[in-house]
Design a protein around this motif. Structure first.
Motif, mmCIF file in Angstrom:
data_model
loop_
_atom_site.group_PDB
_atom_site.id
_atom_site.type_symbol
_atom_site.label_atom_id
_atom_site.label_comp_id
_atom_site.label_asym_id
_atom_site.label_seq_id
_atom_site.Cartn_x
_atom_site.Cartn_y
_atom_site.Cartn_z
ATOM 1 N N ALA A 466 0.833 -1.211 0.000
ATOM 2 C CA ALA A 466 0.000 0.000 0.000
ATOM 3 C C ALA A 466 0.862 1.254 0.000
ATOM 4 O O ALA A 466 0.539 2.252 -0.672
ATOM 5 C CB ALA A 466 -0.917 -0.022 1.224
ATOM 6 N N GLU A 469 2.038 1.925 -3.412
ATOM 7 C CA GLU A 469 0.962 2.549 -4.210
ATOM 8 C C GLU A 469 0.998 4.066 -4.042
ATOM 9 O O GLU A 469 0.931 4.818 -5.019
ATOM 10 C CB GLU A 469 -0.394 2.009 -3.765
ATOM 11 C CG GLU A 469 -0.646 0.548 -4.091
ATOM 12 C CD GLU A 469 -1.030 0.330 -5.545
ATOM 13 O OE1 GLU A 469 -1.592 1.271 -6.148
ATOM 14 O OE2 GLU A 469 -0.748 -0.750 -6.082
ATOM 15 N N ALA A 470 1.103 4.503 -2.769
ATOM 16 C CA ALA A 470 1.134 5.939 -2.493
ATOM 17 C C ALA A 470 2.432 6.568 -3.002
ATOM 18 O O ALA A 470 2.418 7.673 -3.569
ATOM 19 C CB ALA A 470 0.974 6.173 -0.990
ATOM 20 N N LEU A 477 -0.681 8.088 1.982
ATOM 21 C CA LEU A 477 -1.315 6.771 2.025
ATOM 22 C C LEU A 477 -2.815 6.931 2.277
ATOM 23 O O LEU A 477 -3.249 7.766 3.065
ATOM 24 C CB LEU A 477 -0.699 5.932 3.149
ATOM 25 C CG LEU A 477 -1.279 4.540 3.349
ATOM 26 C CD1 LEU A 477 -0.894 3.630 2.196
ATOM 27 C CD2 LEU A 477 -0.799 3.936 4.668
ATOM 28 N N GLU A 478 -3.590 6.096 1.590
ATOM 29 C CA GLU A 478 -5.047 6.091 1.795
ATOM 30 C C GLU A 478 -5.504 4.673 2.130
ATOM 31 O O GLU A 478 -4.852 3.687 1.754
ATOM 32 C CB GLU A 478 -5.756 6.580 0.532
ATOM 33 C CG GLU A 478 -5.400 8.020 0.161
ATOM 34 C CD GLU A 478 -6.047 8.454 -1.160
ATOM 35 O OE1 GLU A 478 -6.826 7.647 -1.735
ATOM 36 O OE2 GLU A 478 -5.754 9.566 -1.623
ATOM 37 N N ASP A 481 -5.756 2.145 -0.558
ATOM 38 C CA ASP A 481 -4.520 1.478 -1.003
ATOM 39 C C ASP A 481 -4.375 0.130 -0.314
ATOM 40 O O ASP A 481 -4.016 -0.879 -0.943
ATOM 41 C CB ASP A 481 -3.298 2.347 -0.685
ATOM 42 C CG ASP A 481 -3.297 3.655 -1.458
ATOM 43 O OD1 ASP A 481 -3.732 3.655 -2.621
ATOM 44 O OD2 ASP A 481 -2.863 4.672 -0.895
ATOM 45 N N ARG A 484 -6.956 -2.288 -1.727
ATOM 46 C CA ARG A 484 -6.646 -2.742 -3.080
ATOM 47 C C ARG A 484 -5.583 -3.845 -3.055
ATOM 48 O O ARG A 484 -5.721 -4.869 -3.734
ATOM 49 C CB ARG A 484 -6.154 -1.567 -3.932
ATOM 50 C CG ARG A 484 -5.920 -1.946 -5.409
ATOM 51 C CD ARG A 484 -5.341 -0.796 -6.219
ATOM 52 N NE ARG A 484 -6.191 0.376 -6.168
ATOM 53 C CZ ARG A 484 -5.853 1.547 -5.634
ATOM 54 N NH1 ARG A 484 -4.649 1.691 -5.105
ATOM 55 N NH2 ARG A 484 -6.677 2.561 -5.633
#
Length: 554
Positions: A466, A469-470, A477-478, A481, A484
């Protein structure tokens, strides 16, 4: 063996006219002083004896004076021994080079002369003995019945304390070294140096003094660092620095409580309860569920050196060297004891027991290891981890080898929450990256529900994935993420479903569950409609209902 007992043992061998003794030690000078002390002590030996030393560089000496300087050839030295008529002990330094193979040729003339000399020594009018002192053992078949091997132990705590006292006395008035140690702290430093030779201990204390111009309890880490040199020199064992604690292991409360209760059990205070030092623990289970992490956590909590035994380095192409490597590894672990010997994936080291073409090497190694496990007296705690327990021989699993066998299963919901909490708190220290994400109970509940069937390693990788991803989009970060990455992960509970079911079936009656009883009950009481993985809904119940390990609560 106590020092006085060892002195009596050696003196008895000398009095009984054992022709050849073989001491394997690096501490040549200390061994010679020990022998010289026996040779003139009428309490231990009735006939006082002269002590001669020989080396290929100096010839024959006695009391530091040359006796036969030209006897540098081994055959000349043996001729000299044969001609001496007075009571004597002859110390031959590094004679092992003449007992092995040199330039693809054995020294048959030296070996034959030793066999002849054996009869001469036994029939001599005056008592004479030969003692070989070498750093390694080389024993040709022809001399196996004539030579007696004796161990020369490393310095005891008392010996090291004496060395430390001597160094303190020599430096206390120099004005350059500030000594700040009470008796208890001095004892701690001396115990930390156990496993070092006299020279190595002196080097460690000297380095501690010159490092900052003082000697105090803060130098304990430096002494341990010098001790690591002993381990590195073997080439078989690896020193692992564990910078974590038992709380860094998410879940596994049953196993953790068992470990905590045995902390300090090798210390003198445990003797009041007549407790033996714990032998070890075998941890088996699903890959990626924290078995190796637990070994490191034990080392950190018990404050003992962690030595990793690489079974791949034990095996060697030279006949007989694999067994010698195993003995060397065991001896090193005992030398630095109390210590923890970690054997990762132990089943791979003994996988050739079913007659696989290694000429019985695996069987001999297993025999050496099991005998040591059963009879070891030094406080070496063995942590063995295994993924495929069925590959291990039954002899290894019986009581007396390991104190307990633990089974580490897929983490329960509560354990997954703890694992997520550990990794999120560790990774989100930088508030600029966290984007204000709060590691709350609601978030942990949500993530643990999404990751049913995930192992600890997969949860850690989900957090790392994650963050990638960010990072790739240069933003905070979310939560999406994390969701997913979790959705795109196919867990081990799916890819290795059959293996997990098989190992659970084995562990159900043969191992103790590492997960606490209350956590296992929570797992079993979850709603039947919950699925282990969105990827394999049909098989999730079968895995969920077959949790392995006996429900013993520590």
């Amino acid at each position: 063996m106590l020092k006085t007992d060892y002195k009596k043992y050696i003196s008895n061998l000398l009095k009984a006219r054992f022709p050849f003794l073989y001491m394997t030690t690096w501490e040549e000078d200390r061994a010679i002083c020990f022998i010289e002390d026996i040779a003139k002590d009428t309490e231990y030996i009735k006939t006082v004896r002269k002590v001669y030393t020989w080396s290929q560089t100096e010839g024959v000496l006695c009391d530091g004076q040359y006796v036969k300087k030209d006897a540098k050839n081994p055959l000349d030295a043996l001729e000299f021994i044969e001609k001496v008529e007075e009571p004597a002990i002859f110390i031959l330094k590094d004679f092992h080079v003449f007992l092995g193979v040199q330039n693809n040729k054995k020294s048959f003339d030296v070996i034959r002369k030793l066999r002849d000399l054996s009869y001469s020594l036994k029939g001599s009018m005056n008592p004479k003995n030969v003692i070989f002192i070498s750093p390694e053992l080389v024993l040709p078949t022809e001399l196996q019945k004539d030579i007696t091997i004796v161990d020369f132990e490393l310095p005891t705590v008392e010996d090291i304390t004496e060395i430390l006292d001597g160094m303190i006395e020599a430096n206390k008035d120099s004005g350059r070294i500030n000594i700040n140690l009470d008796e208890k702290e001095k004892s701690i430093l001396a115990k930390a140096a156990l496993g070092l030779t006299v020279q190595e201990a002196e080097n460690a204390f000297a380095r501690a003094m010159v490092e900052d111009g003082r000697l105090d309890i803060d130098d304990l880490e430096l002494i341990i660092d010098e001790k690591c040199q002993v381990i590195k020199k073997t080439g078989i064992l690896e020193f692992i620095k564990a910078d974590l604690n038992i709380n860094d292991v998410g879940g596994l409360e049953n196993l953790k409580r068992w470990i905590i209760k045995r902390n300090r059990s090798w210390m003198p205070e445990a003797k009041k309860y007549n407790l033996p030092a714990p032998k070890g623990v075998l941890i088996t289970g699903v890959p990626g569920c924290g078995k190796s992490l637990t070994a490191k956590a034990i080392s950190a909590m018990w404050k003992l050196p962690l030595l990793r035994l690489d079974m791949g380095k034990i095996f060697s192409g030279i006949v007989g060297s694999s067994e010698e490597n195993m003995r060397k590894a065991i001896k090193t672990a005992e030398a630095v004891s109390p210590s923890i010997l970690w054997i990762d994936e132990i089943e791979k080291g003994f996988s050739g027991l079913s007659g696989g073409g290694d000429s019985g090497v695996s069987s001999r190694l297993l025999g050496t290891f099991l005998t040591w496990m059963q009879e070891k007296e030094k406080p070496v705690f063995v942590v063995a981890t295994a993924n495929n327990i069925n590959s291990l021989p039954s002899e290894m699993l019986r009581k007396g080898r390991f104190d307990e066998i633990f089974f580490v299963d897929l983490p329960t919901k509560k354990e997954r929450k703890e694992i997520f909490k550990l990794h999120l708190n560790k990774k989100l220290k930088n508030t600029e990256v966290s984007g204000g994400i709060e590691v709350s109970e609601d978030l942990l509940d949500r993530l643990s529900d999404l990751t049913e069937g995930f192992v600890g390693a997969e949860i850690e990788q989900a957090v790392i994935g994650a963050l990638f991803e960010a990072f790739s989009e240069d933003r905070n970060l979310e939560i999406k993420d994390l969701e997913r990455v979790i959705k795109n992960t196919v867990p081990l509970s799916v890819t290795q479903r059959e293996q997990i079911l098989a190992i659970r079936k084995w562990a159900n009656v043969r191992a103790v569950a590492a997960t606490a009883l209350e956590d296992r009950n929570e797992y079993k009481n979850q709603d039947e409609d919950e699925k282990i993985s969105v990827k394999d809904e049909d098989n999730s119940d079968e895995i969920k209902k077959s949790r392995g390990g006996r429900t013993i609560d520590f």
